[in-house]
Write a protein that holds these residues in place. Sequence first.
Motif, PDB file in Angstrom:
ATOM      1  N   VAL A 188      -4.043  -5.230   2.471  1.00 45.83           N
ATOM      2  CA  VAL A 188      -3.362  -6.075   1.487  1.00 45.83           C
ATOM      3  C   VAL A 188      -4.361  -6.989   0.780  1.00 45.83           C
ATOM      4  O   VAL A 188      -4.335  -7.113  -0.453  1.00 45.83           O
ATOM      5  CB  VAL A 188      -2.221  -6.876   2.145  1.00 45.83           C
ATOM      6  N   ILE A 189      -5.263  -7.610   1.521  1.00 42.16           N
ATOM      7  CA  ILE A 189      -6.276  -8.475   0.904  1.00 42.16           C
ATOM      8  C   ILE A 189      -7.148  -7.660  -0.046  1.00 42.16           C
ATOM      9  O   ILE A 189      -7.432  -8.072  -1.177  1.00 42.16           O
ATOM     10  CB  ILE A 189      -7.134  -9.177   1.985  1.00 42.16           C
ATOM     11  N   PHE A 190      -7.564  -6.498   0.417  1.00 43.61           N
ATOM     12  CA  PHE A 190      -8.394  -5.587  -0.367  1.00 43.61           C
ATOM     13  C   PHE A 190      -7.659  -5.175  -1.653  1.00 43.61           C
ATOM     14  O   PHE A 190      -8.206  -5.275  -2.757  1.00 43.61           O
ATOM     15  CB  PHE A 190      -8.713  -4.380   0.517  1.00 43.61           C
ATOM     16  N   ALA A 191      -6.426  -4.741  -1.531  1.00 45.66           N
ATOM     17  CA  ALA A 191      -5.637  -4.312  -2.691  1.00 45.66           C
ATOM     18  C   ALA A 191      -5.400  -5.467  -3.656  1.00 45.66           C
ATOM     19  O   ALA A 191      -5.446  -5.279  -4.879  1.00 45.66           O
ATOM     20  CB  ALA A 191      -4.308  -3.729  -2.231  1.00 45.66           C
ATOM     21  N   ASN A 192      -5.148  -6.652  -3.126  1.00 46.88           N
ATOM     22  CA  ASN A 192      -4.897  -7.799  -3.996  1.00 46.88           C
ATOM     23  C   ASN A 192      -6.090  -8.135  -4.865  1.00 46.88           C
ATOM     24  O   ASN A 192      -5.929  -8.655  -5.975  1.00 46.88           O
ATOM     25  CB  ASN A 192      -4.444  -9.009  -3.178  1.00 46.88           C
ATOM     26  N   ARG A 193      -7.283  -7.824  -4.406  1.00 44.99           N
ATOM     27  CA  ARG A 193      -8.473  -8.048  -5.236  1.00 44.99           C
ATOM     28  C   ARG A 193      -8.429  -7.123  -6.454  1.00 44.99           C
ATOM     29  O   ARG A 193      -8.732  -7.537  -7.566  1.00 44.99           O
ATOM     30  CB  ARG A 193      -9.748  -7.872  -4.426  1.00 44.99           C
ATOM     31  N   TYR A 194      -8.066  -5.864  -6.234  1.00 48.09           N
ATOM     32  CA  TYR A 194      -7.924  -4.930  -7.352  1.00 48.09           C
ATOM     33  C   TYR A 194      -6.780  -5.367  -8.266  1.00 48.09           C
ATOM     34  O   TYR A 194      -6.930  -5.402  -9.498  1.00 48.09           O
ATOM     35  CB  TYR A 194      -7.680  -3.510  -6.850  1.00 48.09           C
ATOM     36  N   LEU A 195      -5.631  -5.675  -7.677  1.00 43.11           N
ATOM     37  CA  LEU A 195      -4.474  -6.074  -8.471  1.00 43.11           C
ATOM     38  C   LEU A 195      -4.780  -7.306  -9.321  1.00 43.11           C
ATOM     39  O   LEU A 195      -4.426  -7.364 -10.504  1.00 43.11           O
ATOM     40  CB  LEU A 195      -3.272  -6.334  -7.556  1.00 43.11           C
ATOM     41  N   LYS A 196      -5.455  -8.282  -8.730  1.00 39.99           N
ATOM     42  CA  LYS A 196      -5.811  -9.484  -9.480  1.00 39.99           C
ATOM     43  C   LYS A 196      -6.709  -9.130 -10.663  1.00 39.99           C
ATOM     44  O   LYS A 196      -6.479  -9.595 -11.789  1.00 39.99           O
ATOM     45  CB  LYS A 196      -6.514 -10.497  -8.567  1.00 39.99           C
ATOM     46  N   ALA A 197      -7.716  -8.298 -10.418  1.00 43.38           N
ATOM     47  CA  ALA A 197      -8.625  -7.908 -11.494  1.00 43.38           C
ATOM     48  C   ALA A 197      -7.862  -7.167 -12.601  1.00 43.38           C
ATOM     49  O   ALA A 197      -8.069  -7.426 -13.793  1.00 43.38           O
ATOM     50  CB  ALA A 197      -9.754  -7.041 -10.942  1.00 43.38           C
ATOM     51  N   TYR A 198      -6.980  -6.261 -12.212  1.00 42.96           N
ATOM     52  CA  TYR A 198      -6.198  -5.505 -13.194  1.00 42.96           C
ATOM     53  C   TYR A 198      -5.357  -6.447 -14.058  1.00 42.96           C
ATOM     54  O   TYR A 198      -5.374  -6.363 -15.290  1.00 42.96           O
ATOM     55  CB  TYR A 198      -5.304  -4.478 -12.482  1.00 42.96           C
TER      56      TYR A 198
ATOM     57  N   MET B 298       1.161 -11.942 -19.104  1.00 36.99           N
ATOM     58  CA  MET B 298       1.391 -11.112 -17.926  1.00 36.99           C
ATOM     59  C   MET B 298       0.921 -11.898 -16.701  1.00 36.99           C
ATOM     60  O   MET B 298      -0.199 -12.382 -16.656  1.00 36.99           O
ATOM     61  CB  MET B 298       0.617  -9.804 -18.065  1.00 36.99           C
ATOM     62  N   SER B 299       1.796 -12.022 -15.728  1.00 35.65           N
ATOM     63  CA  SER B 299       1.442 -12.757 -14.518  1.00 35.65           C
ATOM     64  C   SER B 299       0.627 -11.873 -13.572  1.00 35.65           C
ATOM     65  O   SER B 299       0.694 -10.646 -13.629  1.00 35.65           O
ATOM     66  CB  SER B 299       2.701 -13.268 -13.812  1.00 35.65           C
ATOM     67  N   ILE B 300      -0.126 -12.515 -12.722  1.00 36.38           N
ATOM     68  CA  ILE B 300      -0.938 -11.800 -11.735  1.00 36.38           C
ATOM     69  C   ILE B 300      -0.063 -11.558 -10.510  1.00 36.38           C
ATOM     70  O   ILE B 300       0.292 -12.491  -9.801  1.00 36.38           O
ATOM     71  CB  ILE B 300      -2.210 -12.590 -11.383  1.00 36.38           C
ATOM     72  N   LYS B 301       0.284 -10.301 -10.290  1.00 38.98           N
ATOM     73  CA  LYS B 301       1.126  -9.933  -9.161  1.00 38.98           C
ATOM     74  C   LYS B 301       0.251  -9.687  -7.941  1.00 38.98           C
ATOM     75  O   LYS B 301      -0.803  -9.083  -8.040  1.00 38.98           O
ATOM     76  CB  LYS B 301       1.943  -8.680  -9.488  1.00 38.98           C
ATOM     77  N   GLN B 302       0.720 -10.145  -6.798  1.00 41.55           N
ATOM     78  CA  GLN B 302       0.017  -9.954  -5.539  1.00 41.55           C
ATOM     79  C   GLN B 302       1.003  -9.435  -4.503  1.00 41.55           C
ATOM     80  O   GLN B 302       2.200  -9.694  -4.585  1.00 41.55           O
ATOM     81  CB  GLN B 302      -0.613 -11.270  -5.053  1.00 41.55           C
ATOM     82  N   ALA B 303       0.494  -8.709  -3.541  1.00 41.34           N
ATOM     83  CA  ALA B 303       1.317  -8.110  -2.499  1.00 41.34           C
ATOM     84  C   ALA B 303       1.191  -8.897  -1.204  1.00 41.34           C
ATOM     85  O   ALA B 303       0.166  -9.524  -0.941  1.00 41.34           O
ATOM     86  CB  ALA B 303       0.879  -6.668  -2.260  1.00 41.34           C
ATOM     87  N   ALA B 304       2.231  -8.833  -0.385  1.00 39.24           N
ATOM     88  CA  ALA B 304       2.207  -9.448   0.941  1.00 39.24           C
ATOM     89  C   ALA B 304       2.215  -8.392   2.039  1.00 39.24           C
ATOM     90  O   ALA B 304       1.879  -8.686   3.177  1.00 39.24           O
ATOM     91  CB  ALA B 304       3.397 -10.393   1.116  1.00 39.24           C
ATOM     92  N   THR B 305       2.591  -7.157   1.684  1.00 37.25           N
ATOM     93  CA  THR B 305       2.646  -6.063   2.651  1.00 37.25           C
ATOM     94  C   THR B 305       2.062  -4.810   2.014  1.00 37.25           C
ATOM     95  O   THR B 305       1.929  -4.731   0.787  1.00 37.25           O
ATOM     96  CB  THR B 305       4.091  -5.750   3.081  1.00 37.25           C
ATOM     97  N   ILE B 306       1.778  -3.822   2.833  1.00 37.30           N
ATOM     98  CA  ILE B 306       1.252  -2.562   2.310  1.00 37.30           C
ATOM     99  C   ILE B 306       2.304  -1.858   1.451  1.00 37.30           C
ATOM    100  O   ILE B 306       1.969  -1.206   0.460  1.00 37.30           O
ATOM    101  CB  ILE B 306       0.717  -1.670   3.456  1.00 37.30           C
ATOM    102  N   ASP B 307       3.585  -2.010   1.792  1.00 43.76           N
ATOM    103  CA  ASP B 307       4.643  -1.430   0.959  1.00 43.76           C
ATOM    104  C   ASP B 307       4.661  -2.067  -0.430  1.00 43.76           C
ATOM    105  O   ASP B 307       4.871  -1.375  -1.431  1.00 43.76           O
ATOM    106  CB  ASP B 307       6.010  -1.579   1.633  1.00 43.76           C
ATOM    107  N   GLU B 308       4.446  -3.360  -0.502  1.00 47.94           N
ATOM    108  CA  GLU B 308       4.383  -4.034  -1.795  1.00 47.94           C
ATOM    109  C   GLU B 308       3.159  -3.571  -2.584  1.00 47.94           C
ATOM    110  O   GLU B 308       3.221  -3.457  -3.814  1.00 47.94           O
ATOM    111  CB  GLU B 308       4.360  -5.549  -1.615  1.00 47.94           C
ATOM    112  N   VAL B 309       2.048  -3.304  -1.904  1.00 46.16           N
ATOM    113  CA  VAL B 309       0.856  -2.764  -2.571  1.00 46.16           C
ATOM    114  C   VAL B 309       1.233  -1.458  -3.262  1.00 46.16           C
ATOM    115  O   VAL B 309       0.925  -1.251  -4.444  1.00 46.16           O
ATOM    116  CB  VAL B 309      -0.302  -2.528  -1.570  1.00 46.16           C
ATOM    117  N   ILE B 310       1.910  -0.584  -2.551  1.00 47.80           N
ATOM    118  CA  ILE B 310       2.279   0.728  -3.099  1.00 47.80           C
ATOM    119  C   ILE B 310       3.199   0.562  -4.306  1.00 47.80           C
ATOM    120  O   ILE B 310       3.017   1.238  -5.333  1.00 47.80           O
ATOM    121  CB  ILE B 310       2.906   1.608  -1.996  1.00 47.80           C
ATOM    122  N   VAL B 311       4.166  -0.345  -4.227  1.00 44.72           N
ATOM    123  CA  VAL B 311       5.067  -0.589  -5.352  1.00 44.72           C
ATOM    124  C   VAL B 311       4.278  -1.070  -6.572  1.00 44.72           C
ATOM    125  O   VAL B 311       4.499  -0.586  -7.698  1.00 44.72           O
ATOM    126  CB  VAL B 311       6.167  -1.616  -4.971  1.00 44.72           C
TER     127      VAL B 311
END
Length: 181
Positions: A64-74, A1-14
Amino acid sequence: MSIKQAATIDEVIVLLDEIIEISKQEQSALGLFTALYREVTLKVKEGIQNGSFQNGERMEKLDVIFANRYLKAYYQYKAKQKASECWEFSFQQAETFWPIVVQHLLLGINAHVNLDLGIASAEVSTAENIKDLESDFNQINIILSNLVEHVEKCLIKIWPTLTFLLKFSGKIENFFIDFSH
């Protein structure tokens, strides 16, 4: 499973929606914090759009930076890679132990607010301008306090005993807000 990261708040929500859907399919408690976090992210997006923040562009970058930390950990955890200690513990507990919903939320909040938020703030600021974030942080607290009643009602629907515990502890009004102070 690849580590997905967002570039926008809309991508965070997706990406949060994807995690929630996976958690539903797997009947995993990992989605509990994600569902709460999605609601906060939607309110932050709304606040950016309606000008509630001093600097909307900076707030989206922080989000986005904040969310990407969670997404990376997940995604690290799902790929059996080592996430930060607090996220690793939170995810392990969700997978191996079924405590009450509030405990899952608090473990996620602890990892995200008490570790990730400071790091994300440092990444979006410099030592000279970090004080400029104060107004927007205060606005985030307003958003969180407005969500408290909604979250408590949702939790009470699935765990009615929470009403008694919150009344008994005297924390019914500020349960989630007090956690991060």
